[in-house]
Write a protein that holds these residues in place. Structure first.
Motif: not given
Length: 153
Positions: A88, A90, A139-140, A143
């Motif tokens: 998880e 970056f 994705w950030h 998530n």
């Protein structure tokens, strides 16, 4: 809980497809696939990956499964690199997006050559660069929204 989970994924897919119509050549379903891998729910992941493959192959322009190969590489990279990185982080997502962009380029070039399809290499390079930069950002966001949704539901 199941109906909320289904609704979240349904709306994610809807918005991802809308974004794909706006930005040609970028897979906005990919960040969701990575989030599904990170959640480690096998049944959910299998439903999601097969749904995403059907969506991408159905809307794609190549007659043979480049998305199947690409998503298979997502799974291989994810599970082989999880031993070296926190999944998880970056940095993990950034390295994963770089590797996936390069592999996407190679898959398209090889399959286009096999299928005797003309490709514009400059356009393909641009799409891969866009994918490389958009994937970590998306994705950030995905998530963050997914975690917030799981706290509420």
């Amino acid at each position: 809980m199941r109906i909320y989970n289904f609704a979240w994924w349904f709306f994610y897919v809807f918005f991802a497809i809308c974004l794909q119509k706006l930005v040609h050549g970028v897979d906005f379903l990919l960040p969701g696939l990575i989030v599904a891998l990170q959640e480690r729910k096998i049944k959910q992941f299998l439903v999601i990956v097969f749904s995403f493959i059907l969506i991408q192959e159905g809307t794609g322009t190549m007659p043979f499964g480049n998305i199947f190969l690409w998503y298979f590489l997502v799974i291989i990279f994810f599970f082989s690199w999880q031993w070296f990185f926190e999944v998880e982080s970056f940095i993990f997502i950034l390295l994963l997006s770089i590797a996936l962009s390069l592999s996407h380029y190679l898959i398209i070039v090889v399959l286009a050559d096999i299928q005797d399809i003309y490709i514009n290499f400059r356009e393909l390079q641009d799409e891969c660069v866009y994918q490389m930069f958009i994937t970590p950002i998306m994705w950030h966001l995905v998530n963050f929204l997914r975690r917030g949704f799981q706290r509420v539901a």
